[in-house]
Write an enzyme that holds these catalytic residues in place. Structure first.
Site, PDB file in Angstrom:
ATOM      1  N   LYS A  22       0.852  -1.206   0.000  1.00  0.00           N
ATOM      2  CA  LYS A  22       0.000   0.000   0.000  1.00  0.00           C
ATOM      3  C   LYS A  22       0.880   1.246   0.000  1.00  0.00           C
ATOM      4  O   LYS A  22       0.626   2.188  -0.758  1.00  0.00           O
ATOM      5  CB  LYS A  22      -0.869   0.005   1.252  1.00  0.00           C
ATOM      6  CG  LYS A  22      -1.519   1.338   1.589  1.00  0.00           C
ATOM      7  CD  LYS A  22      -2.444   1.286   2.783  1.00  0.00           C
ATOM      8  CE  LYS A  22      -1.735   1.479   4.086  1.00  0.00           C
ATOM      9  NZ  LYS A  22      -1.335   2.855   4.415  1.00  0.00           N
ATOM     10  N   ASN A  23       1.931   1.228   0.811  1.00  0.00           N
ATOM     11  CA  ASN A  23       2.725   2.448   1.014  1.00  0.00           C
ATOM     12  C   ASN A  23       3.756   2.692  -0.076  1.00  0.00           C
ATOM     13  O   ASN A  23       4.404   3.739  -0.084  1.00  0.00           O
ATOM     14  CB  ASN A  23       3.366   2.434   2.404  1.00  0.00           C
ATOM     15  CG  ASN A  23       2.314   2.555   3.498  1.00  0.00           C
ATOM     16  OD1 ASN A  23       1.149   2.890   3.224  1.00  0.00           O
ATOM     17  ND2 ASN A  23       2.694   2.266   4.717  1.00  0.00           N
ATOM     18  N   CYS A 116      -4.889  12.237  12.229  1.00  0.00           N
ATOM     19  CA  CYS A 116      -5.580  10.938  12.262  1.00  0.00           C
ATOM     20  C   CYS A 116      -5.432  10.437  13.701  1.00  0.00           C
ATOM     21  O   CYS A 116      -4.711  11.026  14.503  1.00  0.00           O
ATOM     22  CB  CYS A 116      -4.951   9.996  11.240  1.00  0.00           C
ATOM     23  SG  CYS A 116      -3.446   9.245  11.807  1.00  0.00           S
ATOM     24  N   ARG A 121       0.123  14.280  12.516  1.00  0.00           N
ATOM     25  CA  ARG A 121       0.557  14.079  11.127  1.00  0.00           C
ATOM     26  C   ARG A 121       0.857  15.416  10.429  1.00  0.00           C
ATOM     27  O   ARG A 121       0.277  15.750   9.398  1.00  0.00           O
ATOM     28  CB  ARG A 121      -0.461  13.273  10.333  1.00  0.00           C
ATOM     29  CG  ARG A 121      -0.956  12.005  10.997  1.00  0.00           C
ATOM     30  CD  ARG A 121       0.085  10.948  11.250  1.00  0.00           C
ATOM     31  NE  ARG A 121       0.610  10.327  10.063  1.00  0.00           N
ATOM     32  CZ  ARG A 121       0.041   9.287   9.443  1.00  0.00           C
ATOM     33  NH1 ARG A 121      -1.088   8.795   9.877  1.00  0.00           N
ATOM     34  NH2 ARG A 121       0.617   8.770   8.370  1.00  0.00           N
ATOM     35  N   ASP A 304       4.543   0.464  12.076  1.00  0.00           N
ATOM     36  CA  ASP A 304       3.293  -0.126  11.567  1.00  0.00           C
ATOM     37  C   ASP A 304       3.096  -1.565  12.005  1.00  0.00           C
ATOM     38  O   ASP A 304       2.029  -2.136  11.734  1.00  0.00           O
ATOM     39  CB  ASP A 304       3.255  -0.059  10.035  1.00  0.00           C
ATOM     40  CG  ASP A 304       3.151   1.375   9.550  1.00  0.00           C
ATOM     41  OD1 ASP A 304       3.393   1.621   8.361  1.00  0.00           O
ATOM     42  OD2 ASP A 304       2.856   2.259  10.380  1.00  0.00           O
ATOM     43  N   ARG A 396      -8.935  -0.404   4.633  1.00  0.00           N
ATOM     44  CA  ARG A 396      -8.011   0.571   4.028  1.00  0.00           C
ATOM     45  C   ARG A 396      -6.716  -0.099   3.578  1.00  0.00           C
ATOM     46  O   ARG A 396      -6.092   0.301   2.609  1.00  0.00           O
ATOM     47  CB  ARG A 396      -7.672   1.659   5.057  1.00  0.00           C
ATOM     48  CG  ARG A 396      -8.726   2.708   5.276  1.00  0.00           C
ATOM     49  CD  ARG A 396      -8.143   3.814   6.144  1.00  0.00           C
ATOM     50  NE  ARG A 396      -6.787   4.073   5.719  1.00  0.00           N
ATOM     51  CZ  ARG A 396      -5.787   4.318   6.578  1.00  0.00           C
ATOM     52  NH1 ARG A 396      -5.995   4.329   7.863  1.00  0.00           N
ATOM     53  NH2 ARG A 396      -4.569   4.550   6.136  1.00  0.00           N
TER      54      ARG A 396
HETATM   55  C1  EPZ Z   1       4.216   6.826   6.190  1.00  0.00           C
HETATM   56  O1  EPZ Z   1       3.429   7.859   6.765  1.00  0.00           O
HETATM   57  C2  EPZ Z   1       3.294   5.616   6.122  1.00  0.00           C
HETATM   58  N1  EPZ Z   1       2.148   5.907   5.264  1.00  0.00           N
HETATM   59  C3  EPZ Z   1       2.820   5.250   7.525  1.00  0.00           C
HETATM   60  O2  EPZ Z   1       2.035   4.048   7.425  1.00  0.00           O
HETATM   61  C4  EPZ Z   1       4.057   4.941   8.383  1.00  0.00           C
HETATM   62  O3  EPZ Z   1       3.649   4.658   9.699  1.00  0.00           O
HETATM   63  C5  EPZ Z   1       4.986   6.163   8.375  1.00  0.00           C
HETATM   64  O4  EPZ Z   1       5.339   6.506   7.021  1.00  0.00           O
HETATM   65  C6  EPZ Z   1       6.271   5.903   9.150  1.00  0.00           C
HETATM   66  O5  EPZ Z   1       6.933   4.809   8.614  1.00  0.00           O
HETATM   67  C7  EPZ Z   1       2.306   5.887   3.921  1.00  0.00           C
HETATM   68  O6  EPZ Z   1       3.385   5.651   3.414  1.00  0.00           O
HETATM   69  C8  EPZ Z   1       1.087   6.192   3.107  1.00  0.00           C
HETATM   70  P1  EPZ Z   1       6.255  10.231   8.291  1.00  0.00           P
HETATM   71  P2  EPZ Z   1       4.008   9.382   6.770  1.00  0.00           P
HETATM   72  O7  EPZ Z   1       6.141  11.486   7.513  1.00  0.00           O
HETATM   73  O8  EPZ Z   1       4.768   9.641   5.540  1.00  0.00           O
HETATM   74  C9  EPZ Z   1       6.563  13.487  11.694  1.00  0.00           C
HETATM   75  C10 EPZ Z   1       0.141   2.692   7.734  1.00  0.00           C
HETATM   76  O9  EPZ Z   1      -0.376   2.164   8.740  1.00  0.00           O
HETATM   77  N2  EPZ Z   1       6.469  14.469  10.601  1.00  0.00           N
HETATM   78  O10 EPZ Z   1       7.478   9.382   8.141  1.00  0.00           O
HETATM   79  O11 EPZ Z   1       2.876  10.285   7.107  1.00  0.00           O
HETATM   80  C11 EPZ Z   1       5.220  12.819  11.957  1.00  0.00           C
HETATM   81  O12 EPZ Z   1       4.453  13.593  12.871  1.00  0.00           O
HETATM   82  C12 EPZ Z   1       0.649   4.119   7.815  1.00  0.00           C
HETATM   83  O13 EPZ Z   1       0.294   2.109   6.644  1.00  0.00           O
HETATM   84  C13 EPZ Z   1       6.630  15.808  10.905  1.00  0.00           C
HETATM   85  O14 EPZ Z   1       6.859  16.184  12.054  1.00  0.00           O
HETATM   86  O15 EPZ Z   1       5.006   9.291   8.016  1.00  0.00           O
HETATM   87  C14 EPZ Z   1       5.610  11.499  12.572  1.00  0.00           C
HETATM   88  O16 EPZ Z   1       5.834  11.691  13.952  1.00  0.00           O
HETATM   89  C15 EPZ Z   1       0.450   4.748   9.179  1.00  0.00           C
HETATM   90  N3  EPZ Z   1       6.524  16.718   9.900  1.00  0.00           N
HETATM   91  C16 EPZ Z   1       6.950  11.180  11.899  1.00  0.00           C
HETATM   92  O17 EPZ Z   1       7.395  12.410  11.297  1.00  0.00           O
HETATM   93  C17 EPZ Z   1       6.260  16.347   8.607  1.00  0.00           C
HETATM   94  O18 EPZ Z   1       6.195  17.230   7.721  1.00  0.00           O
HETATM   95  C18 EPZ Z   1       6.854  10.118  10.816  1.00  0.00           C
HETATM   96  O19 EPZ Z   1       6.000  10.588   9.834  1.00  0.00           O
HETATM   97  C19 EPZ Z   1       6.082  14.973   8.326  1.00  0.00           C
HETATM   98  C20 EPZ Z   1       6.191  14.056   9.334  1.00  0.00           C
END
Ligand code: EPZ
Length: 416
Positions: A22-23, A116, A121, A304, A396
């Site tokens: 998915k990701n 979420c 996020r 995850d 999802r």
């Molecule tokens: C991706 O989300 C995945 N989703 C998530 O999977 C996964 O948990 C996550 O990466 C971490 O591996 C998809 O790929 C669609 P991040 P993403 O930006 O990109 C902070 C699932 O269950 N952050 O790496 O949104 C954020 O708050 C989902 O399949 C900022 O502070 O994750 C978090 O604490 C859930 N500022 C951390 O980084 C930003 O601009 C990780 O977020 C962006 C992120």
């Protein structure tokens, strides 16, 4: 929302074919906006997050023809760089169209994706990177407008190795003038898969999968064909279900090298894990050891799979400590595990699990995608009947998960 009913204590036996990631599929489908040619993407998982991305892309004018799990993303001369709230509200990952639209159209107007259950996020790192590439950014009435006549390559340092920010900025930089370096970049397998697809489209990306990714901007991209990598989180979910129920399950279409931390931790519990080519076989034990888990950016233990591993550790021999370093609110499953008799205390982002010989079925409620899967695992482990309400989250990210568990011998029913 549908409810799932499970009669527990039936060890799982059999084989499951793992779907496409998915990701990886979500950013790759967004990347098809970057060119005016047809793109063919294979091994797309049939799940609702993908359907929502398809709705979003067709709303911009990108038509997608689906042939089973192959998506033909057709050439589209006219693209409307707009993503409305009614769509972004259903799919947080919708913000991944920002980079492609900005790079291709010089403009994008996207409803803020919001938070979420697992966390706020934020998208500040995405926006900081876009402005480093020369975009101007305005927010009004819950919409973010990005504008740049021509993006210019630059050096971008990410305060946190954000997966989404790395993907969005990598996509935007492919059509920027000059060279971009993304430092402290995310290194997940899904980043490498996206970079491979972009390079098949004519991009010049190197060192994806390391903490510094280099993108040489090109004037345009062309169509390409790509097959999505297997979903390591889906694979890990079934591996943990097999281990937690003391069964024996083989997963096919797996890239075991993407599951190193999960396999290492499962082996530490005493679970038997064997890999051969693209299959992984997990053979659980009736009793297994407690282990400590700390979620980290890849190649650390994936956040995850934290909830799913937490379910298994509820009945481990000894005390386990889980530290969740990625998201600020990813312990919502723990209150539900306690309804099943688990002995867990939490303090901030740390959970201490005192293993108990058994869990007892009860009514529980799912809060998000991965917590839903974890509650199914806990229900499979528990004596008696467990009902998981609000199970719609599962659709999802997991294709046919109830049927799959049934095929492994679980006594499980979905009531819509
Ligand atoms: C991706 O989300 C995945 N989703 C998530 O999977 C996964 O948990 C996550 O990466 C971490 O591996 C998809 O790929 C669609 P991040 P993403 O930006 O990109 C902070 C699932 O269950 N952050 O790496 O949104 C954020 O708050 C989902 O399949 C900022 O502070 O994750 C978090 O604490 C859930 N500022 C951390 O980084 C930003 O601009 C990780 O977020 C962006 C992120």
């Amino acid at each position: 929302m549908p409810t799932i009913e499970i009669k527990g204590k039936h060890p799982l036996f059999g084989t499951i074919a793992v779907q496409g990631s998915k990701n990886a599929a979500l950013p790759i489908l967004a990347a098809t906006l970057l060119c005016d040619d047809d793109c063919k993407v294979n091994n797309i998982p049939p799940i609702s997050d993908i359907s929502n991305m398809q709705i979003l892309l067709s709303a911009t004018g990108k038509q997608i023809k689906q042939q089973s799990q192959t998506y033909l993303c057709e050439a589209s001369k006219e693209i409307s760089p707009f993503a409305s709230y009614d769509i972004t509200n259903r799919l947080r990952a919708s913000f991944l169209v920002a980079g492609p639209l900005l790079a291709r159209e010089g403009y994008a107007e996207i409803a803020h994706p919001g938070g979420c259950p697992i966390g706020a996020r934020p998208i500040d790192l995405h926006l900081k990177g876009f402005s480093k590439l020369g975009a101007s950014i305005h927010t009004k009435n819950g919409y973010i407008s990005l504008k740049a006549n021509k993006l210019k390559g630059n050096k971008i340092y990410l305060d946190f190795p954000s997966v989404g920010a790395t993907e969005n900025l990598m996509m935007a930089a492919t059509l920027a003038k000059g060279t971009t370096l993304i430092e402290n970049a995310a290194a997940e397998p899904e980043i490498i898969d996206l970079a491979n697809f972009l390079n098949e489209m004519g991009a010049q990306i190197s060192d994806a999968g390391t903490d510094t990714i280099k993108i040489e901007g090109v004037s345009s991209l062309h169509g390409g064909e790509h097959t999505i990598i297997p979903d390591r989180i889906e694979a890990g979910t079934y591996m943990l279900a097999a281990a937690a129920t003391g069964g024996k399950v083989t997963l096919t279409n797996v890239m075991s090298e993407h599951l190193t931390p999960v396999i290492a931790k499962l082996k530490e519990t005493g679970t038997n894990v064997t890999m051969k080519d693209t299959t992984v076989t997990v053979e659980g034990k009736s009793s297994y050891r407690a282990v400590d888990i700390k979620t980290l950016p890849y190649p650390g233990f994936p956040t995850d799979l934290q909830a799913q591993f937490c379910a298994m550790l509820c009945c481990a021999k000894g005390t386990s400590i889980i530290t969740e370093t990625i998201f600020e609110n990813r312990f919502m499953h723990i209150g539900e595990f306690k309804r099943l008799g688990a002995k867990i205390t939490t303090e901030g982002r740390t959970a201490v699990i005192e293993g108990t010989p058994r869990l007892n079925g009860a009514q529980v409620c799912a809060s998000d995608l991965r917590a839903s899967a974890a509650l199914i695992i806990a229900g499979l482990m528990a004596e008696g009947t467990t009902t998981v309400s609000d199970s719609g989250h599962l659709l999802r990210g997991y294709h046919n998960i109830v049927e799959n568990f049934k095929s492994l011998g679980a006594q499980i029913e979905l009531f819509s």
